[in-house]
Design a protein around this motif. Sequence first.
Motif, PDB file in Angstrom:
ATOM      1  N   THR A   1       0.824  -1.202   0.000  1.00  0.00           N
ATOM      2  CA  THR A   1       0.000   0.000   0.000  1.00  0.00           C
ATOM      3  C   THR A   1       0.860   1.256   0.000  1.00  0.00           C
ATOM      4  N   THR A   2       1.793   1.344   0.944  1.00  0.00           N
ATOM      5  CA  THR A   2       2.598   2.562   1.061  1.00  0.00           C
ATOM      6  C   THR A   2       3.839   2.505   0.191  1.00  0.00           C
ATOM      7  N   LYS A   3       4.153   1.330  -0.350  1.00  0.00           N
ATOM      8  CA  LYS A   3       5.354   1.086  -1.152  1.00  0.00           C
ATOM      9  C   LYS A   3       6.625   1.353  -0.359  1.00  0.00           C
ATOM     10  N   GLU A   4       6.473   1.445   0.949  1.00  0.00           N
ATOM     11  CA  GLU A   4       7.634   1.663   1.798  1.00  0.00           C
ATOM     12  C   GLU A   4       8.399   0.355   1.908  1.00  0.00           C
TER      13      GLU A   4
END
Lengths: 301, 435, 318
Positions: C265-268
């Motif tokens: 989701t956050t691509k973190e």
Amino acid sequence: MISTNKIYTTIVIAVFTVLLSFQSYSQNWDIPANKSSKNSYIPFNNETAKAGEAIYTKNCQSCHGNPGKANSLKTLKPVPPDLSEKQTQSRTDGDLFYIITTGRVVMPSFKIVLSEEERWKVIAFIRSYNKSYVQVLSKTDPSKSKLVKIVLDFNAKNNKIRVYAKANEASGVVLLKDAEIMLFANRYFGKLQIDKTLTTNSEGYADFNFPKDLPGDKTGNIDIVVNVNDELYGEIEHQEKLNIGIPTDKPALNEQRAIWNTLLKAPIWIIVTYTSLILLVTLVLLYILNTLRKLKKIGDK
Amino acid sequence: MLDQSKKDKITSDLLGSIRLNYSFMIWMAFLVTSFSICIYAYITQLQNGLAVTGLGDYVSWGIYIANFVFFVATSLIGMLISAVLGLSGAKWAAPLARIAEIIALAFAAVAGLVIVSDMGRPERLIYVFIHARIQSPILWDVTVVTMYVLISALLLYLPLIPDLKICHDKLVKIPNYLRNFYKILSLNWNGSLEQEKIILQSTRILAILIVPVALAIHTVTSWLFASTTRVGWDSTIFGPYFVTGAFVSGCAAVIIAMFFYRNNYKLKDYITEKHFDKMGKLLVLVSLVYLYFNLNEFMVPGYKMKKGDAVHIHDLFAGSHALLFWSVQIFGLVIPILLLLFKKMRKPLPMLVIALFVLFGAWFKRYIIVVPTMEHPFLPIQNVPLNFRIYTPTLTESLITLAPIILVLIIITILSKLFPIIPVQETIDHLEESN
Amino acid sequence: MSEKEESPKKKSRREFLQDVGIVGVGSILAGSAIFAGINYDKKKKLGDRIKVLTAENELLEIDKNDATKVGKFKSQDLTFLQKQGREGIPGKRWVMVIDLSKCRNARKCMNACQGAHHLRPEQHHINVLKMQESKNTPPYYMPKPCQHCDNPPCVAVCPVDATFKRPDGIVLIDNERCIGCRFCIAACPYSARVFNWTEPLLNEDDKDKTYNVELNVPQRKGTVSKCLFSADRLRDGKLPYCVSACPNGVYYFGDENEDAVTNGTTKETVRLKKLLEENAGYRLMPELGTQPRVYYLPAKGKSYPFQDADKPEAEEHI
């Protein structure tokens, strides 16, 4: 009578306090002053708002709904605000940029998903719902980012990477001071941030602690990405391969002989047992067939 | 020495069944008709996929697999009677050896077909041989069942050779091609000592070889289950538990066959009440051993009541499968044991009834072993239709399950029409010896 | 929202067409056309004529000198796809981390997965379960994909090598090989496998497609199917369908060899070991010794409430 009034007043105050605290819960973003005052270098106009809308639909709409339609996802806590409302529109551009960038609780961070330019475009779209809004442009000049040169220096003794940021202006070399710097190691699906976000000191560099145990490729190479964000020069990205990782060459996960592996990688004991049992039974059966042949021969005489 | 007239009587008595009569025709017509109905059911399964069954992603093995286990189990009797009793010198069992061997051969050979009916892609059966992974218990099963079929066939054939010669010589009224068939199969038998020695020696080798192979087929079949981690299957005694259970259903099958051959083929002088008495005692023995393994299988996890085991045992003892479970244990095992302790009950007719109960119980016991476990996986069954949670066999599925049973009956009928069901030469030899 | 829902299915088909048709044949033609244009004057002698099949199924004849090889037309080749599917992606050890504290049963993962793999509504490569361990412990949602065990019991029992473990850890099924014995379903303690009891859902649409082991599309009647860690997406450097579809940051996916996982989701991207260490990561049913490649972070401090309507179903399993 007085006492009833008192109770009444207490209740009213209590209710207000609760309401206020809820209000402050959703308002409380703790945005640092220097972030709050940040401005966009992208002008907010029809064109950028339209580009922002596309990004908004893809990333924000599922929770925030369509601005002005009050159709945000109410099951979330806190409830995502309708972005055309005052609660949002009364914030500075810097506030909104910070909120989108960092995220909080159910609001995800878009620091990595969206580039800075994309984040500003989303704000351009949100601002298009505010007729009284007047934009203050930042003094950043994105075209000047090309002048900046990034130099990496790894110190093996203390495992630090020193990142220098200099601009080669016509007038001479300018050190970038107070520029925001992020250091990443490239991984298969994205960039892994190393240490934390730092700012360059008065000599135009920042020191990052590099972990001692980060795996690299077979020879220990790691692709390092540096992101610099300067008030004046804008965003600068720099990539470099450094031999500072742990050389990693792990065997394939299906290399060993195992009961679950393919026939060729079956455990030796199973191959030996299985084939010898088959051989044994086959030999006995062949022997029996041979005796039957003999039996027939005897009868022929 | 036995006089010639007595010999002739034995020969004509035992060869009497080898002729075409109306009852055989009607029986075969009945079998073939019902078999074709079942084949039609299988064709619909081929067209529409296994969706015609009551199976789902959770209970993905049902009555086909239960049937397969039952088939392998029943086929084990060949080994018990012709090898174990034969090698240990129990002469009374000699007349029953061929019946047992025919049952063994028919059930073992058809067991392979049962497995094919459970396959999603039966046309890829050949892959089991060309892409074989010898680590899979399925491959072990295919291997040992094939071996068992071959050995059983030889074990049926070898003692048959002298009788085939008799068939060829005595049955003069039958068509010529049939006589030639007997002649070819009798391998120029002349009854010389040399030939007798060969037969005796080879039969002995096969009888020894079939013991481990027979143990292997059912142990490996039990490993199809025991090699998984599932509750109710994850058991170290599954091998012997299955093998002893196999003898129970096999004995019952032989008793039923004995009853019908005795009556229909007029063999009252050859399959005597003494044989029923002995088989009754044998059934009690194997049932007691099986009961002992049942006690182990349920007592040990039932005492500890580990999480998954508790769900499984509750379901069997007091849950949705309780009625079937207790019926099988009581009517298929405990009551037969108690009844057969009485000499009066070890007569042909009571034993037929008891054996039928035991045999049906044995089939449903396989159902109890296969299905409830699959209804209780480790993780909850959610977000799927109700029929994935509770397994109910469909009509098509039941017909397809019936098909191999009918096929076994067809094979047994044909084999016992082609060959004397009681060894002729052996009976004569035995009589001569005792005289 | 709507785009997110339908994108995986459409995308996969679109990508497939792009990969196969346009990139494959189209670029041969485009390449040859450009090449021909540039070299027209330089050409000294006429060579052999060769036949080229276009993406529109037109058979053209062009001069051999005019053609440039821009790559093998491999995407349509079943044998190639099977070989590629068995070889995996070298040097990788895929790993998934599922943060139970973030899951609110939005089921976007399930939808994306079913869309991508052309599954029926009751077929789950990934299934969000309502779990509860005991009366006094709270219920929680638990997405459950195939665990891609390093000691896979399902692979062990396969008689025909239809399901196999790749060097990069993914357990796949070749449904051109599967005989449909369902032994693997019986052997899997995680109930991760499904079967095609009937003709698969989009069989009509898929009938001209070459079977891709890494996508398990087209699905085949009478064969087993299960989660593939979106092996086809990994090849393109993209996160699995479920991982990218999640709106709540539940999933992390990455390479154990790089010690990094990326949130869908956050691509973190975070370090795997650190994430597991800080959040007390664990694996399902470790006592079975299956060594899953899927890790769970406990549902501590859930960001979403457990819905009352789901409570009875969660309690059922206690």
